[in-house]
Design a protein around this motif. Structure first.
Motif, PDB file in Angstrom:
ATOM      1  N   THR A   1      23.694  39.528   1.213  1.00 38.80           N
ATOM      2  CA  THR A   1      22.338  39.082   1.526  1.00 38.80           C
ATOM      3  C   THR A   1      22.075  38.908   3.025  1.00 38.80           C
ATOM      4  O   THR A   1      20.977  38.509   3.411  1.00 38.80           O
ATOM      5  CB  THR A   1      22.059  37.736   0.825  1.00 38.80           C
ATOM      6  OG1 THR A   1      23.068  36.791   1.212  1.00 38.80           O
ATOM      7  CG2 THR A   1      22.061  37.898  -0.684  1.00 38.80           C
ATOM      8  N   THR A   2      23.061  39.196   3.869  1.00 42.49           N
ATOM      9  CA  THR A   2      22.900  38.945   5.305  1.00 42.49           C
ATOM     10  C   THR A   2      21.716  39.704   5.890  1.00 42.49           C
ATOM     11  O   THR A   2      20.904  39.135   6.631  1.00 42.49           O
ATOM     12  CB  THR A   2      24.189  39.320   6.054  1.00 42.49           C
ATOM     13  OG1 THR A   2      25.245  38.450   5.618  1.00 42.49           O
ATOM     14  CG2 THR A   2      24.014  39.184   7.564  1.00 42.49           C
ATOM     15  N   TRP A   3      21.616  40.997   5.582  1.00 43.37           N
ATOM     16  CA  TRP A   3      20.530  41.781   6.157  1.00 43.37           C
ATOM     17  C   TRP A   3      19.176  41.216   5.759  1.00 43.37           C
ATOM     18  O   TRP A   3      18.251  41.147   6.583  1.00 43.37           O
ATOM     19  CB  TRP A   3      20.626  43.251   5.748  1.00 43.37           C
ATOM     20  CG  TRP A   3      19.395  44.014   6.140  1.00 43.37           C
ATOM     21  CD1 TRP A   3      18.413  44.484   5.320  1.00 43.37           C
ATOM     22  CD2 TRP A   3      18.982  44.348   7.470  1.00 43.37           C
ATOM     23  NE1 TRP A   3      17.420  45.101   6.042  1.00 43.37           N
ATOM     24  CE2 TRP A   3      17.743  45.027   7.372  1.00 43.37           C
ATOM     25  CE3 TRP A   3      19.539  44.143   8.729  1.00 43.37           C
ATOM     26  CZ2 TRP A   3      17.058  45.505   8.484  1.00 43.37           C
ATOM     27  CZ3 TRP A   3      18.853  44.617   9.842  1.00 43.37           C
ATOM     28  CH2 TRP A   3      17.626  45.289   9.717  1.00 43.37           C
ATOM     29  N   HIS A   4      19.017  40.787   4.521  1.00 50.41           N
ATOM     30  CA  HIS A   4      17.730  40.279   4.051  1.00 50.41           C
ATOM     31  C   HIS A   4      17.296  39.055   4.868  1.00 50.41           C
ATOM     32  O   HIS A   4      16.130  38.933   5.262  1.00 50.41           O
ATOM     33  CB  HIS A   4      17.820  39.912   2.557  1.00 50.41           C
ATOM     34  CG  HIS A   4      18.221  41.045   1.678  1.00 50.41           C
ATOM     35  ND1 HIS A   4      17.371  42.078   1.358  1.00 50.41           N
ATOM     36  CD2 HIS A   4      19.396  41.330   1.063  1.00 50.41           C
ATOM     37  CE1 HIS A   4      17.992  42.951   0.573  1.00 50.41           C
ATOM     38  NE2 HIS A   4      19.216  42.517   0.382  1.00 50.41           N
ATOM     39  N   SER A   5      18.244  38.156   5.126  1.00 53.89           N
ATOM     40  CA  SER A   5      17.902  36.959   5.896  1.00 53.89           C
ATOM     41  C   SER A   5      17.657  37.279   7.363  1.00 53.89           C
ATOM     42  O   SER A   5      16.721  36.748   7.979  1.00 53.89           O
ATOM     43  CB  SER A   5      19.017  35.920   5.767  1.00 53.89           C
ATOM     44  OG  SER A   5      19.028  35.346   4.483  1.00 53.89           O
ATOM     45  N   ALA A   6      18.507  38.120   7.946  1.00 55.90           N
ATOM     46  CA  ALA A   6      18.332  38.479   9.359  1.00 55.90           C
ATOM     47  C   ALA A   6      17.003  39.204   9.564  1.00 55.90           C
ATOM     48  O   ALA A   6      16.291  38.947  10.549  1.00 55.90           O
ATOM     49  CB  ALA A   6      19.497  39.339   9.825  1.00 55.90           C
TER      50      ALA A   6
END
Length: 352
Positions: free
Chosen positions: A122-127
């Motif tokens: 989920t890192t890309w979604h939050s960034a």
């Protein structure tokens, strides 16, 4: 009244652990940070608005195509190759001037500057959502004639360079906001008041004369990021560089920080900035778990008051500040003293 922006997608990332002095420890950049900061925004009577989706173009104006592709694809590639639940580098290149790596391990070492930026599903979604928050705040100022806007960015961004993540940061929200402002304003200053030096922001703009970068932080001779943030780093424009660093001795409190802020404000005035991005770290607090500086809640009020004297449009982008007893209070003191409820909401009539 100031507009403030936040997306619930920013809560999806959680890096869990990183390596400190050879030991695995919990990452303090947790979703709870945003929940705590939201209480301060609510106390001020501000509504947190969901950002618009401006797409990839504003992000790609700051970050390399290979890096953006890496952030979006490395988790799947890593897991398909049998990697762990989090993408964490175990090897780094001596430099980044050679051929781009094909192997997922090489890519992780190339783009992740330290262990504090693990990549999860989920890192890309939050960034991405964090960057959109900064973009919406910048566009509210740029396109609507607003005097100021606040972007509750999480994860933070000022340690991310054009192609390297570091220090809990993946996309450089403050740099993205500044570039957005450049579409209207000839000269933009980024004033970073985080505990840690904004090394990614400095790297992105070091050879430019249209964006001035200024950072007040704990002395990198003793503190992260260690390698950058020294006073002699003044920019690549020979004789006319537009980077200013104000390293402070560890443990410095309100008076020392405010004296450095006075010097930074004078430099912004000399530069003739048409707009300013404030990279608002709250981890200079005396109560922050990193413990590098000792600014009090009243000190954050005075910081907000001084920065609030700027007459040019201002975008406030949240950077660090970790879970402590005064985290929400520090944001409340800064924003209330800055003048979120009593400044004119617009500088001039613009599109509604």
């Amino acid at each position: 009244m100031m507009h403030a922006y936040f997306s619930d997608d920013q809560l999806r990332h959680h890096g869990k652990t990183f390596i400190v002095a050879g030991e695995k420890k919990p990452i303090p950049e947790v979703p709870e940070r945003a929940d705590i900061l939201r209480t301060a925004v609510s106390r001020l009577g501000l509504e947190l608005r969901a950002p618009d989706d401006a797409g990839m173009a504003p992000i790609a104006a700051i970050h390399d195509e290979q890096y953006l592709d890496f952030l979006q694809t490395i988790y799947r590639e890593w897991r398909e190759a049998g990697g762990s639940e989090l993408v964490v580098p175990n090897i780094h290149p001596f430099d980044r001037n050679g051929p781009y790596p094909r192997h997922h391990t090489g890519k992780a070492g190339f783009h992740l500057g330290d262990t504090s930026c693990p990549v999860s599903e989920t890192t890309w979604h939050s960034a991405y959502a964090s960057a959109q928050t900064a973009i919406s705040a910048a566009r509210h100022v740029r396109d609507k004639g607003a005097h100021a806007a606040y972007a509750l960015c999480r994860p933070p961004g000022h340690h991310a360079s054009g192609n390297i993540a570091g220090g809990f940061c993946y996309l450089n929200n403050s740099a993205i906001a500044a570039q957005e402002l450049r579409a209207k304003y000839d000269r933009v200053a980024i004033l970073d008041v985080d505990l840690h030096h904004g090394n990614g922001t400095q790297h992105i703009f070091y050879d430019r004369a249209d964006v001035m970068t200024l950072s007040i932080h704990a002395d990198p001779m003793d503190f992260y990021p260690f390698f950058w943030g020294h006073a002699e780093e003044t920019g690549a424009q020979e004789g006319h560089g537009f980077n200013r660093n104000y390293p402070l001795p560890l443990g410095s409190g309100d008076a020392v920080f405010l004296e450095a802020l006075d010097r930074a404000m004078a430099a912004i005035d000399d530069f003739g900035a048409d707009a300013v991005v404030v990279a608002l770290g709250l981890d200079a607090s005396r109560d922050d778990p990193f413990g590098g500086l000792a600014v009090s809640p009243d000190g954050f009020s005075k910081i907000g008051e001084k920065i609030g004297t700027l007459t040019c449009p201002t975008v406030i982008v949240q950077e660090g500040g970790y879970v402590s007893s005064t985290l929400a209070e520090n944001l409340y003191q800064f924003l209330s003293a800055f003048g979120v409820t009593n400044k004119n909401t617009t500088l001039s009539e613009g599109p509604k």
